[in-house]
Design an enzyme around this catalytic site. Structure first.
Site: not given
Ligand code: AMP
Length: 214
Positions: A13, A87, A126, A160, A171
């Site tokens: 994404k 999400r 990554r 990360r 996740r």
């Molecule tokens: P990402 O960078 O999109 O993989 O997000 C990293 C982490 O941030 C996720 O594993 C969640 O803990 C939190 N997170 C990001 N976006 C959301 C969302 N829309 N709803 C809830 N938690 C989120």
């Protein structure tokens, strides 16, 4: 045009969002990036979300919807790529309301389809540039040998904290339990297009372009 990029962690994404920002002058709204920024700033909210994110659980709807509302209110015009948001179904409903309030519409939801084996490989390999966000992969697109990001020249290579196998399993579970129902939701709204996220990056870009120009 406002769009959502939907898919499990590691589906690509962020990579595809960066390309759309450059090629179509769109605005990337990544709740993951916003939450990481809050964490790095040491704010109260950052402290609350740090442990939740490290475990790979979802942050509360209230917090992420608040972040998106703030960002949308700061922007004058649309052209949004929602990356990692919504999400949950509650977030999807909130997004529909927020866009309506702004007089904006949602044009497309692109699902990036990938299998779990590939995700584990992608995520554990990554790294990203701390300056410009360019995404690298130890196997397919390694960080340049001269130590400098190929896009911006920064030497700030980052991995990360939640890109490890334990957090990833969580996740993924969160994705299947809470986020994957959105595929049905947007399909029923006639807005879903599915793209093979395991194809070469430029093939995925072309498929997304085709869906957006339809
Ligand atoms: P990402 O960078 O999109 O993989 O997000 C990293 C982490 O941030 C996720 O594993 C969640 O803990 C939190 N997170 C990001 N976006 C959301 C969302 N829309 N709803 C809830 N938690 C989120």
């Amino acid at each position: 045009m406002n769009i959502i990029l939907l898919g499990p962690p590691g589906a690509g994404k962020g990579t595809q969002a960066h390309h759309l920002v450059e090629s179509r002058d769109m605005i990337q709204l990544s709740t993951g990036d916003m939450l990481r920024a809050a964490k790095d700033s040491g704010s109260d909210m950052g402290r609350i979300v740090a442990d939740v994110m490290a475990r790979g659980d979802l942050v509360t709807d209230e917090i992420v919807i608040g972040l998106i509302r703030e960002q949308l209110q700061a922007e004058q015009k649309g052209g949004f790529i929602f990356d990692g948001f919504p999400r949950t179904l509650a977030q999807a409903d909130a997004l529909a309301d927020l866009l309506e309030e702004m007089g904006e519409t949602l044009e497309a939801v692109i699902e990036l389809r990938v299998d779990d084996e590939a995700l584990v490989q992608r995520i554990t390999a990554r790294s990203t540039c701390g300056n410009c966000g360019e995404v690298y992969n130890d196997m397919t697109k390694p960080w340049p040998a001269d130590g400098k990001c190929a896009k911006c020249g920064s030497t700030d290579v980052r991995r990360r904290a939640d890109d490890n196998e334990d957090a990833l399993r969580n996740r993924l579970m969160e994705y299947y339990k809470k986020t994957s129902p959105l595929l049905g939701y947007y399909y029923a709204h006639g807005q879903l297009t599915s793209v093979d996220g395991l194809a070469e990056i430029n093939v995925v870009q072309a498929e997304i372009a085709k869906a957006l120009d339809k």
